[in-house]
Enzyme design. Structure first.
Site, PDB file in Angstrom:
ATOM      1  N   GLU A   8      19.979  21.452   3.819  1.00 43.59           N
ATOM      2  CA  GLU A   8      19.690  21.558   5.265  1.00 43.59           C
ATOM      3  C   GLU A   8      20.867  21.053   6.099  1.00 43.59           C
ATOM      4  O   GLU A   8      20.764  20.018   6.767  1.00 43.59           O
ATOM      5  CB  GLU A   8      18.453  20.715   5.603  1.00 43.59           C
ATOM      6  CG  GLU A   8      17.209  21.061   4.823  1.00 43.59           C
ATOM      7  CD  GLU A   8      16.177  19.942   4.862  1.00 43.59           C
ATOM      8  OE1 GLU A   8      16.475  18.848   5.393  1.00 43.59           O
ATOM      9  OE2 GLU A   8      15.076  20.147   4.351  1.00 43.59           O
TER      10      GLU A   8
ATOM     11  N   ARG B 116      27.171  10.442  21.506  1.00 43.87           N
ATOM     12  CA  ARG B 116      27.565   9.971  20.174  1.00 43.87           C
ATOM     13  C   ARG B 116      28.521   8.768  20.191  1.00 43.87           C
ATOM     14  O   ARG B 116      28.344   7.833  19.416  1.00 43.87           O
ATOM     15  CB  ARG B 116      28.143  11.117  19.339  1.00 43.87           C
ATOM     16  CG  ARG B 116      27.153  12.286  19.144  1.00 43.87           C
ATOM     17  CD  ARG B 116      27.592  13.281  18.087  1.00 43.87           C
ATOM     18  NE  ARG B 116      27.487  12.742  16.751  1.00 43.87           N
ATOM     19  CZ  ARG B 116      28.486  12.292  16.036  1.00 43.87           C
ATOM     20  NH1 ARG B 116      29.712  12.358  16.518  1.00 43.87           N
ATOM     21  NH2 ARG B 116      28.293  11.773  14.854  1.00 43.87           N
TER      22      ARG B 116
ATOM     23  N   TYR C 282      26.572   5.840  18.409  1.00 50.97           N
ATOM     24  CA  TYR C 282      26.932   5.650  16.991  1.00 50.97           C
ATOM     25  C   TYR C 282      28.358   5.130  16.817  1.00 50.97           C
ATOM     26  O   TYR C 282      28.883   5.176  15.709  1.00 50.97           O
ATOM     27  CB  TYR C 282      26.847   6.987  16.233  1.00 50.97           C
ATOM     28  CG  TYR C 282      25.568   7.756  16.417  1.00 50.97           C
ATOM     29  CD1 TYR C 282      24.386   7.307  15.857  1.00 50.97           C
ATOM     30  CD2 TYR C 282      25.556   8.950  17.131  1.00 50.97           C
ATOM     31  CE1 TYR C 282      23.209   8.024  16.012  1.00 50.97           C
ATOM     32  CE2 TYR C 282      24.385   9.670  17.289  1.00 50.97           C
ATOM     33  CZ  TYR C 282      23.221   9.210  16.728  1.00 50.97           C
ATOM     34  OH  TYR C 282      22.064   9.921  16.884  1.00 50.97           O
TER      35      TYR C 282
ATOM     36  N   CYS D  32      26.310   5.423  36.073  1.00 52.92           N
ATOM     37  CA  CYS D  32      26.243   4.006  36.431  1.00 52.92           C
ATOM     38  C   CYS D  32      25.770   3.177  35.265  1.00 52.92           C
ATOM     39  O   CYS D  32      24.715   2.532  35.302  1.00 52.92           O
ATOM     40  CB  CYS D  32      25.365   3.826  37.657  1.00 52.92           C
ATOM     41  SG  CYS D  32      26.226   4.414  39.106  1.00 52.92           S
TER      42      CYS D  32
HETATM   43  N1  LLP Z   1      17.573  17.442   7.291  1.00 58.24           N
HETATM   44  C1  LLP Z   1      16.881  16.412   7.809  1.00 58.24           C
HETATM   45  C2  LLP Z   1      15.518  16.147   7.327  1.00 58.24           C
HETATM   46  C3  LLP Z   1      17.465  15.617   8.800  1.00 58.24           C
HETATM   47  O1  LLP Z   1      16.778  14.589   9.306  1.00 58.24           O
HETATM   48  C4  LLP Z   1      18.775  15.917   9.262  1.00 58.24           C
HETATM   49  C5  LLP Z   1      19.389  15.119  10.301  1.00 58.24           C
HETATM   50  C6  LLP Z   1      19.451  17.012   8.691  1.00 58.24           C
HETATM   51  C7  LLP Z   1      18.815  17.748   7.700  1.00 58.24           C
HETATM   52  C8  LLP Z   1      20.822  17.420   9.125  1.00 58.24           C
HETATM   53  O2  LLP Z   1      21.778  16.413   8.964  1.00 58.24           O
HETATM   54  P1  LLP Z   1      23.322  16.758   9.229  1.00 58.24           P
HETATM   55  O3  LLP Z   1      23.728  17.806   8.229  1.00 58.24           O
HETATM   56  O4  LLP Z   1      23.423  17.299  10.602  1.00 58.24           O
HETATM   57  O5  LLP Z   1      24.036  15.471   9.057  1.00 58.24           O
HETATM   58  N2  LLP Z   1      22.408  12.518  15.894  1.00 58.24           N
HETATM   59  C9  LLP Z   1      23.143  12.003  14.750  1.00 58.24           C
HETATM   60  C10 LLP Z   1      22.750  12.660  13.463  1.00 58.24           C
HETATM   61  C11 LLP Z   1      21.267  12.508  13.175  1.00 58.24           C
HETATM   62  C12 LLP Z   1      20.821  13.324  12.019  1.00 58.24           C
HETATM   63  C13 LLP Z   1      19.318  13.355  11.938  1.00 58.24           C
HETATM   64  N3  LLP Z   1      18.837  14.120  10.848  1.00 58.24           N
HETATM   65  C14 LLP Z   1      24.643  12.155  15.031  1.00 58.24           C
HETATM   66  O6  LLP Z   1      25.004  12.706  16.074  1.00 58.24           O
HETATM   67  O7  LLP Z   1      25.463  11.701  14.219  1.00 58.24           O
END
Ligand code: LLP
Length: 403
Positions: free
Chosen positions: A261, A300, A304, A330
């Site tokens: 995913e 981000r 993070y 602000c």
């Molecule tokens: N599958 C599930 C169940 C997930 O919870 C996530 C991400 C993904 C796949 C995809 O993960 P990716 O390949 O995008 O790393 N907002 C944060 C990232 C949060 C990810 C949440 N879950 C950021 O901007 O670094």
């Protein structure tokens, strides 16, 4: 097909559509998907794009056209995916902490659901018995991911059913005749080491024999991409080779499909956020550059401590000096501190790279500012795919009462 948009293209888009604006290069999304398809050749691997990274309908439609499946994290994402043309059989809903009614809704829409709590699994059993085959999300107790906020597989994480509760899980399955066809884990985001996935596989392989109806193992997303030069990234080819070898070597896993995913891997590098410089402010500590954006548009860096490469599109050849790039809201919204950039002047266009994943998607209207417009580029042609907010968008759902 071009992987990167040129400065000239970005400047032209800023002139045509205004700033701040999110820009996505569809060619790059295609390239990333093809890289996955090539690496995971052979048919037993299915790719589910993690829509939470970027849900714009035009992006979803494009990813559908590329042939990918989609992974959703809310019932609304499920509905957007269906609206974008995904057949229900290509939609996965990996739920987390949701009310059972959402699971029911998704099942009735014909979507496959990964359930992440014993609580909802019991409700499923009580309500439907074995009528709808489902997956279960397990928590493997593995620490992985770029930082704690995006680590989801460790032993204090809210996500998934802890593997140590396997006996209870099996009891529910037996009591209600629940059909478990998929075992899911997702240990975190920004994973650079293929061996993390192997660790997860090892945990799952011990569990496979308990689920005779199993058809697939879902290893989640989290593939790390480079946010700056020299950043370690996941090696997709190595990951593929190791994962396929592990599945081949394990008798009980040999006939199972393997699901991934990816969110960031698909759409991070395709995205740009173009902003304009409002003003400069000299201080004893640093020279601030205030742009017409903030963490309301790209959260981000503040949330993070994420690094995003920034370039001055308007003055690329000037001598560099350190600037601290901040927004206009602000609240402290520092994008970068003392970052060397070619001389910055009022009106210059600053671009943020790797802004495709979790950029627009996490944007808000904080300070009653508008969310940016979104533009997509395919084969060199730029098209608007979301208008900038207007004042009406901010007030649309409000009910004004006299008190
Ligand atoms: N599958 C599930 C169940 C997930 O919870 C996530 C991400 C993904 C796949 C995809 O993960 P990716 O390949 O995008 O790393 N907002 C944060 C990232 C949060 C990810 C949440 N879950 C950021 O901007 O670094």
């Amino acid at each position: 097909m071009s992987e990167q948009l040129t400065n000239e293209q970005l400047i032209q888009i800023a002139q045509e559509f205004g700033t701040p604006v999110y820009v996505y290069n569809a060619d790059k999304i295609e390239k990333q998907y093809q890289r996955l398809r090539t690496a995971f050749d052979g048919g037993r691997v299915k790719i589910f794009y993690a829509a939470k990274a970027l849900t714009n309908l035009s992006v979803l439609r494009f990813i559908h056209k590329l042939g990918a499946n989609v992974d959703c994290s809310s019932i609304n994402e499920v509905k957007l995916a269906l609206q974008a043309g995904f057949e229900p059989s290509r939609v996965l809903y990996t739920s987390n902490g949701i009310h059972f009614s959402e699971i029911e809704e998704a099942l009735k829409l014909g979507v496959f659901v990964n359930i992440d709590s014993l609580y909802n699994l019991q409700k499923l059993g009580e309500t439907y018995g074995g009528q709808y085959p489902v997956g279960v999300r397990l928590r493997p107790n593995i620490m992985a991911g770029g930082n704690l906020k995006i680590s989801t597989g460790h032993d204090r994480s809210k996500f998934g059913i802890p593997v140590e509760q396997l006996a209870q899980l099996q009891d529910l399955v037996k009591t209600y005749g629940i059909r478990i066809q998929n075992l899911h884990i997702h240990t975190g985001s920004d994973i650079k080491d293929a061996d993390i996935f192997i660790k997860g596989i090892d945990v799952l392989f011990d569990i496979i024999p308990h689920f005779p109806e199993l058809k697939s193992i879902d290893l989640g997303g989290g593939f790390k991409v480079a946010y700056k030069e020299g950043d370690p990234v996941i090696n997709i080819e190595e990951l593929s080779q190791k994962v396929l070898a592990a599945f081949d070597a394990h008798e009980a896993a040999r006939n199972l499909e393997i699901w991934f995913e990816p969110g960031k891997f698909m759409v991070s590098e395709c995205g740009y956020l173009i902003t304009s410089v409002n003003l400069l402010k000299e201080t004893s500590a640093t020279t601030f550059v205030s742009i017409n954006s903030g963490f309301n548009h790209l959260i981000r860096p503040m949330f993070y401590d994420a690094y995003h490469r920034i370039e001055n599109l308007s003055n690329p050849d000037a001598a560099s000096q350190p600037y601290s790039i901040v927004g206009n809201i602000c609240e402290t919204d520092t994008f970068a501190w003392d970052r060397p950039l070619p001389e910055v002047r009022e009106g210059d266009l600053l671009v943020f790279y790797n802004a495709g994943a979790y950029g627009y998607e996490m944007a808000s209207t904080f300070n009653s500012r508008f969310r940016p417009a979104e533009v997509i580029v395919r084969n060199g042609k730029a098209q608007l795919i979301r208008k900038r907010d207007t004042l009406e968008d901010l007030t649309r759902n409000q009910v004004v009462v006299e008190l």
